[in-house]
Design a protein around this motif. Structure first.
Motif, mmCIF file in Angstrom:
data_model
loop_
_atom_site.group_PDB
_atom_site.id
_atom_site.type_symbol
_atom_site.label_atom_id
_atom_site.label_comp_id
_atom_site.label_asym_id
_atom_site.label_seq_id
_atom_site.Cartn_x
_atom_site.Cartn_y
_atom_site.Cartn_z
ATOM 1 N N ASP A 177 0.838 -1.210 0.000
ATOM 2 C CA ASP A 177 0.000 0.000 0.000
ATOM 3 C C ASP A 177 0.869 1.255 0.000
ATOM 4 O O ASP A 177 0.558 2.240 -0.663
ATOM 5 C CB ASP A 177 -0.904 0.029 1.236
ATOM 6 N N GLU B 147 -3.671 -4.283 -4.409
ATOM 7 C CA GLU B 147 -4.831 -3.409 -4.590
ATOM 8 C C GLU B 147 -4.720 -2.298 -3.572
ATOM 9 O O GLU B 147 -5.351 -2.323 -2.527
ATOM 10 C CB GLU B 147 -6.130 -4.199 -4.418
ATOM 11 N N ARG C 55 -4.837 0.755 -1.131
ATOM 12 C CA ARG C 55 -5.830 1.658 -0.556
ATOM 13 C C ARG C 55 -5.120 2.562 0.438
ATOM 14 O O ARG C 55 -4.279 2.087 1.194
ATOM 15 C CB ARG C 55 -6.918 0.883 0.194
ATOM 16 N N SER D 30 -13.976 0.078 -8.433
ATOM 17 C CA SER D 30 -12.840 -0.799 -8.713
ATOM 18 C C SER D 30 -13.337 -2.166 -9.141
ATOM 19 O O SER D 30 -14.215 -2.727 -8.511
ATOM 20 C CB SER D 30 -11.977 -0.968 -7.464
ATOM 21 N N CYS E 108 -1.266 3.136 -10.401
ATOM 22 C CA CYS E 108 -1.426 1.821 -9.765
ATOM 23 C C CYS E 108 -1.005 0.719 -10.760
ATOM 24 O O CYS E 108 -0.940 0.962 -11.954
ATOM 25 C CB CYS E 108 -2.882 1.599 -9.352
ATOM 26 N N CYS F 240 -7.338 0.161 -8.908
ATOM 27 C CA CYS F 240 -7.570 1.347 -8.076
ATOM 28 C C CYS F 240 -8.861 2.078 -8.444
ATOM 29 O O CYS F 240 -9.754 2.228 -7.633
ATOM 30 C CB CYS F 240 -6.385 2.298 -8.170
ATOM 31 N N HIS F 241 -8.930 2.569 -9.680
ATOM 32 C CA HIS F 241 -10.089 3.368 -10.059
ATOM 33 C C HIS F 241 -10.782 2.803 -11.283
ATOM 34 O O HIS F 241 -11.606 3.462 -11.906
ATOM 35 C CB HIS F 241 -9.678 4.813 -10.307
#
Lengths: 493, 172
Positions: A150, A290, A292, A371, B111, B126-127
């Motif tokens: 992350d 992934e 965040r 997402s 990302c 991510c998006h």
């Protein structure tokens, strides 16, 4: 006993605290603070307490933490599993940071709603906005020091956003990274920022903030109908202080109780929930991360996904600046006048709208429905009750549906991605022609699958999708696509 | 103690003037002596290092029509980088002689994009940016197609020029 007194007298003779510190401790504050309304005045002290806790636990962590890309992750693991109480230091540091950000916003809201930023305390507010900026800076850099997947990709995102600054973008990227890519220099920079630069700036601002709190005096609880007037305020406040109570011990006891509670809650949370991370190894070749952000930055994360492309760069780069600018403008726009929230509906509305907006964006950021669910195509099988009633062709379509990763964006009975619509009942709202068109041409937020599927696959897929409708409901006869799109399609031979 | 009044004697005044100017001059010199190297050091990272050629593998390792994730050592990597000194790229061999080398970083906000071979798409976690197999933008917020690296074939090797983290104003 006599020796202690002698030592004390020896010190006092040199320090003269009775003349300097003692009057500060005993400075009068409005008598109303001894009443229950005094509980509204503890939030600043609570924020400060969390800062103290951050400093102490931060120093402990810095003794073990290795700020190099090579060793940082291992040193976090060492803190978690080997160093005595290392896990607790990390946990308290994380939860206290959370507490500090929360209490800072509560403190700001209280000051704003009770009009305490108005004349003559404008500068205290301005310095406070600086403290907010430093605290958020510390929150972000701290998140990077928790050097895991992350963190690595978080820097990548921050740099990608900074890289959009017109003209200067590439130079800013270089300056943040300390080179061409995210490496050891990058982590050292964030360490320096988190441990030296930002705390240094924060302490300087804090010194001014506290100096002003004492110098300008604690604001009296507001009374509706008693606006601040520059001409008369000082005189009124002086009169109020004549009947005031000393800050120490009266007001400080209340602070003490609140701060002790705050520490107990944070240590309790730290013990129960433990430290956060580190998560996956920060390796740029592990691309199934992934990332965040920590909760503080979820609203910004959501904003990056939800803003229209044309405004995206402006919202990402401009909005934080505008937000800080708006906070700085507050005492200049409303520096005098009514202080009571009962007479300031716009102020109350501003706070409500801000918090609701941040919470909705934060919620969206946490759930991130935009997402794709990257594993859904293999992890979330087509529900059994759907499979049971399928013909061989439709079953083939279900396989296409899974293999082409449609499931990553489209849920069936709630499971799967939520980027596109849930397709559990798609057969009742879209006819086969519209489905073929949508699959082949894409549209909206969906990619075109013309290159990715042959006609047999499309046929199987559509026959499966048509079957997705409630028991007893006929398939849709009319396409649900917008009329103008249909017209355009018909017009082209 | 006499302060600078009109009747203080000239040598005293002269001495004070000399001292004052010495303090200012020496102070400036001292500030520059310490300050210039410090500022220079801080601005050091602004000096750009060019990407370098590195071998991504043998040409025959890449089957025609497939896209593969390749892990490499970043040619610019340095001391203490650990895993961060690595870099991942996507190598697509469209036909016998045509290669495309994509950065893993999404063009929206950096990302890592995932290659979903069956779907023939790159997806970003991510998006929700999506790219086609040739790297062009398929859907979602990314403002452009995937970043591509310069490459060449030499003696049966696939060479790629890379090193820096690609961003919108500094693509591959």
């Amino acid at each position: 006993m006599n020796t202690i007194k002698q030592i004390w007298d020896w010190l006092e003779h040199r320090l003269e605290l009775r003349d300097s510190l003692w009057p500060v401790m005993r400075h009068p504050v409005p008598a109303a603070l001894a009443k229950p309304v005094g509980w509204w005045y503890v939030f600043g002290s609570m924020t400060l307490t969390f800062l103290m806790l951050q400093i102490v636990t931060g120093i402990c962590l810095a003794m073990v933490y290795q700020p190099t890309a090579e060793d940082a992750y291992a040193s976090l693991e060492y803190l978690n599993y080997e160093a005595p109480f290392g896990w607790l230091m990390r946990a308290i540091h994380y939860w206290s940071a959370t507490g500090m950000v929360v209490m800072l916003f509560v403190h700001m809201s209280q000051v704003f709603l009770m009009g305490a930023f108005k004349y003559p305390r404008e500068l205290t507010w301005l310095v406070g906005v600086g403290l907010l900026a430093m605290t958020l800076g510390l929150a972000f850099t701290g998140q990077v020091l928790r050097y895991d997947g992350d963190s690595y990709w978080g820097v990548s995102v921050a740099v990608a956003a900074a890289g959009r600054v017109p003209w200067l973008g590439p130079s800013i990227v270089h300056f943040i990274l300390g080179g061409e890519y995210i490496g050891s220099e990058t982590l050292s920079r964030f360490f320096t920022l988190h441990v030296f630069i930002l705390p240094g700036l924060l302490f300087s601002l804090l010194a001014v903030h506290l100096y002003l709190v004492v110098k300008r005096g604690i604001s009296e609880p507001p009374t509706p109908g008693e606006p601040v007037d520059k001409a008369t305020y000082h005189e009124q406040y002086e009169q109020l202080l004549e009947k005031g109570i000393p800050f120490f011990p009266h007001a400080l006891y209340r602070d003490g109780v609140a701060c002790a509670m705050a520490v107990l809650i944070v240590v309790g949370l730290a013990v129960v929930f433990g430290p956060k991370g580190p998560g996956e190894i920060p390796d740029p070749t592990l691309i199934h991360a992934e990332p965040r952000p920590d909760w503080y930055f979820l609203p910004i994360f959501a904003l990056a996904a939800l803003s229209p492309p044309s405004m995206e760069t402006f919202l990402m780069l401009g909005l934080p600046v505008i937000g800080l600018g708006a906070l700085l403008a507050v005492p200049f726009v409303a520096g005098t006048g009514e202080r009571s929230a009962r007479r300031r509906p716009v102020a109350v509305l501003t706070v409500l709208v801000s918090f609701v907006t941040l919470m909705i964006l934060g919620w969206y950021g946490a759930t991130s429905p935009w997402s794709p669910d990257m594993q859904a195509w293999s992890d979330a099988p087509v529900p059994e009750n759907i499979v049971q009633k399928l013909t061989p062709l439709e079953l083939q379509g279900a396989i296409v549906f899974q293999n082409k990763c449609c499931r990553n964006c489209h849920a069936l009975e709630g499971s799967g991605g939520h980027r596109g619509p849930d397709l559990t009942d798609v057969g009742s709202r879209m006819n086969p022609d519209a489905m073929v068109r949508q699959v082949v041409q894409g549209g909206g937020n969906m990619p075109a699958y013309a290159q990715q599927m042959n006609s047999a696959e499309v046929e199987a897929l559509v026959s499966f999708l048509v079957k997705l409708r409630p028991e007893g409901m006929p398939p849709a006869a009319v396409p649900s696509a917008p009329a103008e799109t249909l017209a355009a399609v018909k017009a082209t031979p | 103690m006499t302060h600078s009044t009109s009747n203080s004697n000239p040598p005293d005044e002269e001495r004070r003037g000399l001292l004052k100017w010495s303090a200012i001059l020496l102070g400036s010199l001292a500030t520059a002596a310490a300050g210039i190297p410090i500022v220079g050091f801080l601005l050091g990272p602004l000096r750009k290092r060019d990407d370098q050629w590195t071998t991504a593998g043998k040409v025959e390792d890449f089957p025609v029509g497939q896209t593969r994730l390749v892990d490499l050592q970043n040619p610019l990597h340095g001391l203490g980088d650990g895993d961060a000194g690595k870099i991942a790229i996507y190598v697509r061999r469209a036909d016998e002689a045509t290669f495309q080398i994509f950065a893993v970083n999404c063009t929206h906000l950096g990302c890592p994009v995932n290659w979903l071979a069956d779907a023939g798409l790159f997806m970003c976690p991510c998006h929700g940016g999506v790219f086609y197999e040739d790297g062009s933008h398929a859907s979602g917020p990314p403002p452009r197609g995937l970043y591509q690296y310069e490459h060449r074939l030499e003696k049966g090797d696939l060479l790629v020029k890379l090193g820096h983290l690609p961003t919108l104003q500094q693509p591959g």
